[in-house]
Design a protein around this motif. Structure first.
Motif, PDB file in Angstrom:
ATOM      1  N   GLU A 410       0.807  -1.214   0.000  1.00  0.00           N
ATOM      2  CA  GLU A 410       0.000   0.000   0.000  1.00  0.00           C
ATOM      3  C   GLU A 410       0.846   1.271   0.000  1.00  0.00           C
ATOM      4  O   GLU A 410       0.332   2.357  -0.275  1.00  0.00           O
ATOM      5  CB  GLU A 410      -0.959  -0.013   1.193  1.00  0.00           C
ATOM      6  CG  GLU A 410      -1.966  -1.153   1.135  1.00  0.00           C
ATOM      7  CD  GLU A 410      -2.855  -1.228   2.355  1.00  0.00           C
ATOM      8  OE1 GLU A 410      -3.678  -0.317   2.539  1.00  0.00           O
ATOM      9  OE2 GLU A 410      -2.721  -2.207   3.122  1.00  0.00           O
ATOM     10  N   PHE A 411       2.125   1.145   0.324  1.00  0.00           N
ATOM     11  CA  PHE A 411       2.990   2.323   0.319  1.00  0.00           C
ATOM     12  C   PHE A 411       3.278   2.813  -1.098  1.00  0.00           C
ATOM     13  O   PHE A 411       3.746   3.926  -1.284  1.00  0.00           O
ATOM     14  CB  PHE A 411       4.305   2.018   1.052  1.00  0.00           C
ATOM     15  CG  PHE A 411       4.173   2.062   2.552  1.00  0.00           C
ATOM     16  CD1 PHE A 411       4.619   3.157   3.265  1.00  0.00           C
ATOM     17  CD2 PHE A 411       3.593   1.008   3.252  1.00  0.00           C
ATOM     18  CE1 PHE A 411       4.501   3.212   4.648  1.00  0.00           C
ATOM     19  CE2 PHE A 411       3.475   1.049   4.621  1.00  0.00           C
ATOM     20  CZ  PHE A 411       3.927   2.156   5.323  1.00  0.00           C
ATOM     21  N   ASP A 412       3.001   1.992  -2.106  1.00  0.00           N
ATOM     22  CA  ASP A 412       3.215   2.417  -3.489  1.00  0.00           C
ATOM     23  C   ASP A 412       2.356   3.627  -3.841  1.00  0.00           C
ATOM     24  O   ASP A 412       2.704   4.422  -4.712  1.00  0.00           O
ATOM     25  CB  ASP A 412       2.898   1.270  -4.461  1.00  0.00           C
ATOM     26  CG  ASP A 412       3.961   0.182  -4.439  1.00  0.00           C
ATOM     27  OD1 ASP A 412       5.095   0.468  -3.996  1.00  0.00           O
ATOM     28  OD2 ASP A 412       3.656  -0.950  -4.858  1.00  0.00           O
ATOM     29  N   ASP A 413       1.225   3.778  -3.162  1.00  0.00           N
ATOM     30  CA  ASP A 413       0.300   4.868  -3.477  1.00  0.00           C
ATOM     31  C   ASP A 413       0.532   6.117  -2.628  1.00  0.00           C
ATOM     32  O   ASP A 413      -0.173   7.114  -2.793  1.00  0.00           O
ATOM     33  CB  ASP A 413      -1.151   4.396  -3.278  1.00  0.00           C
ATOM     34  CG  ASP A 413      -1.534   3.295  -4.243  1.00  0.00           C
ATOM     35  OD1 ASP A 413      -1.014   3.293  -5.372  1.00  0.00           O
ATOM     36  OD2 ASP A 413      -2.349   2.428  -3.871  1.00  0.00           O
ATOM     37  N   ILE A 414       1.487   6.056  -1.724  1.00  0.00           N
ATOM     38  CA  ILE A 414       1.746   7.209  -0.854  1.00  0.00           C
ATOM     39  C   ILE A 414       2.753   8.142  -1.528  1.00  0.00           C
ATOM     40  O   ILE A 414       3.793   7.714  -2.009  1.00  0.00           O
ATOM     41  CB  ILE A 414       2.286   6.753   0.512  1.00  0.00           C
ATOM     42  CG1 ILE A 414       1.209   5.964   1.267  1.00  0.00           C
ATOM     43  CG2 ILE A 414       2.738   7.953   1.350  1.00  0.00           C
ATOM     44  CD1 ILE A 414       1.672   5.383   2.579  1.00  0.00           C
ATOM     45  N   VAL A 415       2.428   9.417  -1.546  1.00  0.00           N
ATOM     46  CA  VAL A 415       3.362  10.437  -2.015  1.00  0.00           C
ATOM     47  C   VAL A 415       3.776  11.248  -0.791  1.00  0.00           C
ATOM     48  O   VAL A 415       2.967  11.965  -0.210  1.00  0.00           O
ATOM     49  CB  VAL A 415       2.713  11.356  -3.076  1.00  0.00           C
ATOM     50  CG1 VAL A 415       3.720  12.411  -3.536  1.00  0.00           C
ATOM     51  CG2 VAL A 415       2.224  10.534  -4.256  1.00  0.00           C
ATOM     52  N   GLU A 416       5.027  11.094  -0.376  1.00  0.00           N
ATOM     53  CA  GLU A 416       5.472  11.714   0.862  1.00  0.00           C
ATOM     54  C   GLU A 416       5.954  13.147   0.631  1.00  0.00           C
ATOM     55  O   GLU A 416       6.224  13.560  -0.493  1.00  0.00           O
ATOM     56  CB  GLU A 416       6.587  10.889   1.523  1.00  0.00           C
ATOM     57  CG  GLU A 416       7.870  10.796   0.732  1.00  0.00           C
ATOM     58  CD  GLU A 416       7.878   9.607  -0.213  1.00  0.00           C
ATOM     59  OE1 GLU A 416       8.979   9.121  -0.512  1.00  0.00           O
ATOM     60  OE2 GLU A 416       6.799   9.177  -0.662  1.00  0.00           O
ATOM     61  N   VAL A 417       6.053  13.886   1.725  1.00  0.00           N
ATOM     62  CA  VAL A 417       6.563  15.260   1.690  1.00  0.00           C
ATOM     63  C   VAL A 417       8.045  15.252   1.330  1.00  0.00           C
ATOM     64  O   VAL A 417       8.787  14.350   1.711  1.00  0.00           O
ATOM     65  CB  VAL A 417       6.358  15.928   3.070  1.00  0.00           C
ATOM     66  CG1 VAL A 417       7.097  17.254   3.154  1.00  0.00           C
ATOM     67  CG2 VAL A 417       4.883  16.136   3.345  1.00  0.00           C
ATOM     68  N   HIS A 418       8.452  16.258   0.602  1.00  0.00           N
ATOM     69  CA  HIS A 418       9.879  16.452   0.321  1.00  0.00           C
ATOM     70  C   HIS A 418      10.182  17.949   0.428  1.00  0.00           C
ATOM     71  O   HIS A 418       9.377  18.768  -0.015  1.00  0.00           O
ATOM     72  CB  HIS A 418      10.227  15.953  -1.081  1.00  0.00           C
ATOM     73  CG  HIS A 418      11.694  16.117  -1.409  1.00  0.00           C
ATOM     74  ND1 HIS A 418      12.646  15.224  -0.974  1.00  0.00           N
ATOM     75  CD2 HIS A 418      12.344  17.098  -2.080  1.00  0.00           C
ATOM     76  CE1 HIS A 418      13.833  15.638  -1.386  1.00  0.00           C
ATOM     77  NE2 HIS A 418      13.672  16.765  -2.057  1.00  0.00           N
ATOM     78  N   PRO A 419      11.311  18.338   0.996  1.00  0.00           N
ATOM     79  CA  PRO A 419      12.336  17.476   1.588  1.00  0.00           C
ATOM     80  C   PRO A 419      11.926  16.982   2.971  1.00  0.00           C
ATOM     81  O   PRO A 419      11.212  17.660   3.694  1.00  0.00           O
ATOM     82  CB  PRO A 419      13.563  18.390   1.674  1.00  0.00           C
ATOM     83  CG  PRO A 419      12.972  19.760   1.853  1.00  0.00           C
ATOM     84  CD  PRO A 419      11.708  19.768   1.036  1.00  0.00           C
ATOM     85  N   SER A 420      12.409  15.810   3.315  1.00  0.00           N
ATOM     86  CA  SER A 420      12.171  15.264   4.646  1.00  0.00           C
ATOM     87  C   SER A 420      13.292  14.291   4.964  1.00  0.00           C
ATOM     88  O   SER A 420      14.064  13.896   4.085  1.00  0.00           O
ATOM     89  CB  SER A 420      10.808  14.571   4.717  1.00  0.00           C
ATOM     90  OG  SER A 420      10.908  13.216   4.426  1.00  0.00           O
ATOM     91  N   THR A 421      13.365  13.913   6.220  1.00  0.00           N
ATOM     92  CA  THR A 421      14.403  12.983   6.668  1.00  0.00           C
ATOM     93  C   THR A 421      13.891  11.546   6.699  1.00  0.00           C
ATOM     94  O   THR A 421      14.586  10.655   7.182  1.00  0.00           O
ATOM     95  CB  THR A 421      14.872  13.369   8.078  1.00  0.00           C
ATOM     96  OG1 THR A 421      13.730  13.367   8.959  1.00  0.00           O
ATOM     97  CG2 THR A 421      15.510  14.746   8.089  1.00  0.00           C
TER      98      THR A 421
END
Length: 440
Positions: A410-421
């Motif tokens: 399910e993580f394939d569909d997550i778009v995370e914040v950038h930049p981040s650590t």
């Protein structure tokens, strides 16, 4: 009338939940609302560690030739300003609690004798009771703990200035956090622990923590025989005969439930009030939550326990579930962990990407670490951990995802914040890819 004894995270959240549901609630607090989390533990560590990190970041940038100096702290001023801000936060919590409809009584002791409820010496009628009396610092059976200059996290605000040499006795999170803080402030710090320091941490996370504690002398598998001095601390005597000079000693040797005022309830050997998953005690109509029921001694757990108790008082059957509740530790970086509470699975670890708070650390070859634990059969995320700036925020959401049984696919569909650590999302995708290859 429902009486809540204790205004820390468990009692305050439980009281507010009850009042917002329309119940008449009286909260009794001996000192100030907010409990140890605000006044002695979590917020104190946050405040001091903010300063410690500022000094460490400045030291890194001075070594790179960017800054020309490193700040020097005024410990008395730290304590003065810290106290002022804690008072402000306490007033905010007081107003918030009263706005929810809770009557707050300060300076009084709430106590129980079975199902009888007292506020000081006056017996009061109560339809139900939520006991959330918290915990206190455990004092080890070591000669010399009563000497001037020996502190616990509760008495540390009384320390007048930075010690030149500080000995921390204990091997858990509190020992590591305060050792890191005072070493950054400029004290010579030694940790003495009977077992291994942070021995319950995953080995990868522990090695990262030890890196953050690189300036601290750590003595593991070592017992303290006594704390020496004539009226005031002079040294700490170890089991092998070695004597460590010390201007101050911090006892970071665990917590003990504060249950002396709760009589007639079934308790464990350490005084912890025994409850079931609905926070019910052995006495009908009496519930307990927070540190007074024993480990895990976590603010997020205490808050949830208070709400679960309140729900059951209101007649809404609710059980306490500790799955995915995150743990945290503050050193140079945030350390945060969440687990499904099961063993097994495979673990992947990787260096974290550089981002806010860690960019300049790349010059030293390290910017933190991320980790996931995955069930190889189902792909379910069983655990996650990170040692990076901002890890605490990250693990709040990951803990919930773990509880919900999210799979790494399910993580394939997550778009995370950038930049981040954050390196956890990338690791989860990588784990999903490995499982897909395995199935092929």
């Amino acid at each position: 009338m429902i009486v809540v004894i204790g205004g820390g995270p468990a009692g305050r959240l439980g009281a507010m939940h009850l009042a917002q549901a329309g119940a008449e609630v009286r909260l009794v607090e001996q000192r100030k609302i907010g409990g140890q989390c605000l006044h002695e533990r979590c917020m104190t560590v946050c405040a001091l560690n903010d300063i410690a990190r500022l000094i460490e970041y400045a030291r890194t940038q001075k070594d790179l030739g960017i800054l020309d100096s490193v700040p020097v702290v005024s410990y008395p001023m730290i304590q003065k300003r810290l106290c002022e801000i804690q008072e402000k936060l306490s007033s905010v919590l007081d107003a918030e609690t009263r706005r929810a409809g809770v009557e707050v009584i300060y300076g009084a002791e709430g106590r129980l004798e079975g199902d009888r409820v007292f506020i000081d010496d006056e017996e009061v009628r109560a339809d139900a009771v939520l006991a959330a009396t918290g915990s206190r610092a455990a004092i080890p059976d070591i000669p010399g703990t009563s000497l001037s200059g020996v502190y616990t996290y509760q008495t540390l605000p009384a320390m007048p200035d930075l010690p030149r040499r500080l000995v921390v006795i204990g091997g858990g999170v509190v020992a590591a956090e305060f050792a890191h803080i005072f070493q950054a402030f400029g004290s010579e710090v030694e940790i003495v622990t009977r077992h291994g320091l942070l021995r319950d941490l995953d080995p990868k996370m522990r090695s990262t923590a030890l890196r953050d504690l690189g300036g601290v002398v750590i003595r593991e598998e070592t017992a303290v025989v006594s704390i020496e001095g004539r009226g005031r601390v002079r040294s700490v005597l170890l089991s092998g005969g070695e004597e460590l000079a010390a201007d101050a000693v911090l006892l970071a040797t665990g917590l003990v439930p504060r249950s002396d005022s709760l009589q007639g309830l079934q308790k464990g050997p350490d005084g912890a009030v025994i409850v079931d998953r609905r926070m019910r005690t052995s006495v009908e109509g009496v519930y307990a939550a927070g540190d007074v029921i024993g480990p895990p001694y976590l603010t997020p757990a205490a808050r949830r326990e208070g709400v679960v108790a309140a729900e059951n008082i209101l007649g809404r059957a609710t059980v306490m579930d500790y799955t995915g509740i995150p743990h945290a530790m503050s050193l140079r970086y945030d350390y945060a962990f969440a687990t499904a509470g099961t063993d097994g699975g495979f673990t992947l670890s990787a260096p974290a990407p550089a981002g806010p708070g860690s960019f300049w650390d790349v010059a030293g070859g390290f910017a933190g670490v991320a980790q996931v634990r995955v069930d190889p059969e189902t792909g379910r995320l069983l655990g996650a951990a990170a040692a990076v700036p901002g890890a605490s925020m990250l693990l709040s959401y990951l803990g919930y995802m773990i509880k919900q049984g999210v799979t790494v696919d399910e993580f394939d569909d997550i778009v995370e914040v950038h930049p981040s650590t954050d390196g956890v999302y990338w690791l989860a995708r990588h784990a999903a890819g490995l499982l897909r290859q395995r199935k092929k």
